[in-house]
Design an enzyme around this catalytic site. Structure first.
Site, PDB file in Angstrom:
ATOM      1  N   ASN A 109      -5.557 -41.619  29.500  1.00 43.65           N
ATOM      2  CA  ASN A 109      -6.229 -42.541  28.582  1.00 43.65           C
ATOM      3  C   ASN A 109      -6.827 -43.749  29.294  1.00 43.65           C
ATOM      4  OD1 ASN A 109      -3.694 -41.228  27.413  1.00 43.65           O
ATOM      5  ND2 ASN A 109      -4.834 -41.680  25.552  1.00 43.65           N
ATOM      6  N   ASP A 139       1.410 -35.981  28.801  1.00 49.35           N
ATOM      7  CA  ASP A 139       1.648 -36.385  27.414  1.00 49.35           C
ATOM      8  C   ASP A 139       0.785 -35.605  26.426  1.00 49.35           C
ATOM      9  OD1 ASP A 139       3.535 -38.317  28.114  1.00 49.35           O
ATOM     10  OD2 ASP A 139       2.009 -39.845  28.415  1.00 49.35           O
ATOM     11  N   GLY A 182       7.292 -39.461  26.459  1.00 53.92           N
ATOM     12  CA  GLY A 182       6.396 -39.442  25.312  1.00 53.92           C
ATOM     13  C   GLY A 182       6.498 -40.748  24.557  1.00 53.92           C
ATOM     14  N   ARG A 183       5.648 -41.716  24.910  1.00 61.12           N
ATOM     15  CA  ARG A 183       5.709 -43.037  24.275  1.00 61.12           C
ATOM     16  C   ARG A 183       5.171 -43.002  22.854  1.00 61.12           C
ATOM     17  NH1 ARG A 183       6.059 -48.297  26.090  1.00 61.12           N
ATOM     18  NH2 ARG A 183       6.138 -47.534  28.239  1.00 61.12           N
TER      19      ARG A 183
END
Length: 405
Positions: A109, A139, A182-183
């Site tokens: 991202n 992710d 995995g935030r």
């Protein structure tokens, strides 16, 4: 007429098991074009660009490149730097000085947003530069993509790790909690579901960031599962949050570490696993409770690489070279699923993908918010590749008791 000049490639963010496939794909395809004079690699991502820390990949042998392609982690090394406009201004100054006309950045991202910013500044300064983002993240949270290179191999690691944890837990019953990266998105944690073969196999419970985590409901789920099976295997995303969006790891801890971007440090700590384990012990009175935090293990593990992931990472790099050098696009390479099962690669405008986060679709998560659905299993299974390990059980009939009927 196509622009003559040099190519620069960099890798950003967390390493993966297949990111070097994308690197080698770009290098080998770029070297085929006669108007490309050199192919450079920047060491340590965008920081290496600022420092002019380059290697000449034009002079690297094809044989060694192919060997690097099958090696996990970032061959060019990486960075967590998140450039602002001034940082990108300095990047473009370096690109101009070296007559670099094609910039490829492999990352997630934040990396996609960096490519967008570099592209904007190059345009404002009227410098003819093609900027291409190549997707990479375990992710699996890039928008416009069905899935991202790196995810399939990491998902395979998580699934196989939970196969082992379930076998162990079945032999010596108790409570087992696996904390997975995995935030914001739960794709990687959800892959633990592929460990299930028999009806009573774990993971019995799966908790994802896309659903509110309520401690009372969690304890009820564990209690009910333990009463049913005499044991309980649980997969938990590191980013699970309460109804206010506060990470559980933060809510229940006094000492919170933050990274250089101000994000709460969720990975690399056993904090969440310990907190949940202690809750189960204190509230449910169960004592054989264990937890593991997978941490960096799932990113670059060399023995759980998905062949599908490898092939697609390589093609994503090759298509990036085509889009940038042949088609003259500024774009991100997006992987889209077609048929059952194949993929296609599409150029997507940078502003469509930059700094956006994709979450698990609702139909991938069960109504109770403590497991996944068959839709996710159908989605994920092709991505982990061939030769996936299967656990087996003894089927021999029991011998009739004599003394203890």
């Amino acid at each position: 007429m196509r622009t003559s000049g040099k190519v620069l490639i960099a890798q950003g963010g967390g390493p993966t098991a297949v990111i070097n496939q994308s690197l080698v794909g770009v290098v080998l395809e770029s070297r085929k074009f006669p108007h490309i004079s050199k192919v450079y690699g920047a060491l340590k991502g965008v920081r290496g660009i600022i420092n002019e820390d380059f290697v000449d990949l034009t002079l690297e042998t094809t044989h060694n490149l192919e060997s690097v392609a099958t090696t996990p982690s970032s061959a060019l090394l990486s960075t967590r730097d998140k450039p602002d406009m001034n940082y990108c201004k300095d990047i473009v100054s370096v690109l101009k000085a070296h007559e670099i006309r094609y910039f490829f950045y492999i990352g997630g991202n934040d990396s996609s947003d960096t490519v967008r910013l570099v592209n904007e500044f190059a345009r404002h300064s009227e410098y003819n530069l093609r900027t291409i983002h190549i997707p990479k993240t375990i992710d699996n949270d890039l928008v416009c993509n069905d899935h991202t290179p790196g995810y399939g191999s990491a998902a395979r690691f998580v699934a196989e790790a939970f196969i082992g944890a379930n076998l162990d837990n079945r032999a010596l019953p108790g409570i087992y909690i696996g904390i997975v990266m995995g935030r914001h998105a739960g794709f990687l944690t959800a892959a633990a579901s592929l460990a299930k073969k028999y009806p009573d196999d774990g993971p019995h419970l799966i908790y994802l960031p896309e659903r509110i985590f309520r401690i009372e409901k969690f304890l009820d789920d564990v209690h009910e599962t333990y009463n049913r099976y005499g044991r309980c295997v649980i997969a938990v995303s590191e980013g699970i949050c309460d109804e206010n969006g506060t990470p559980i790891a933060v809510k229940m801890s006094e000492n919170v570490e933050k990274d250089q971007h101000g994000n709460v440090q969720l990975s690399g700590s056993a904090m969440l696993g310990d907190l949940l384990s202690n809750l189960i012990k204190s509230k449910l009175g169960l004592q054989r409770v264990r937890s593991d935090t997978f941490g960096y293990l799932q990113r670059s593990f060399p023995s759980c690489i998905s062949d599908v992931d490898q092939h697609e990472a390589r093609e994503a790099g090759e298509k990036a070279a085509h889009f940038g050098i042949w088609n003259d696009y500024d774009c991100s390479v997006a992987i889209q699923r077609i048929g059952n099962y194949s993929v296609d690669y599409k150029p997507v405008a940078l502003e469509q993908i930059a700094a956006k986060t994709r979450l698990m679709p609702d139909d991938f998560i069960n109504q109770e918010g403590n497991n996944i659905t068959s839709s996710f299993l159908m989605y994920c299974r092709p991505l982990i590749g061939s030769g996936f390990m299967q656990a087996h059980r003894l089927n021999a009939p029991k011998v009739e008791k004599i003394l203890r009927k």
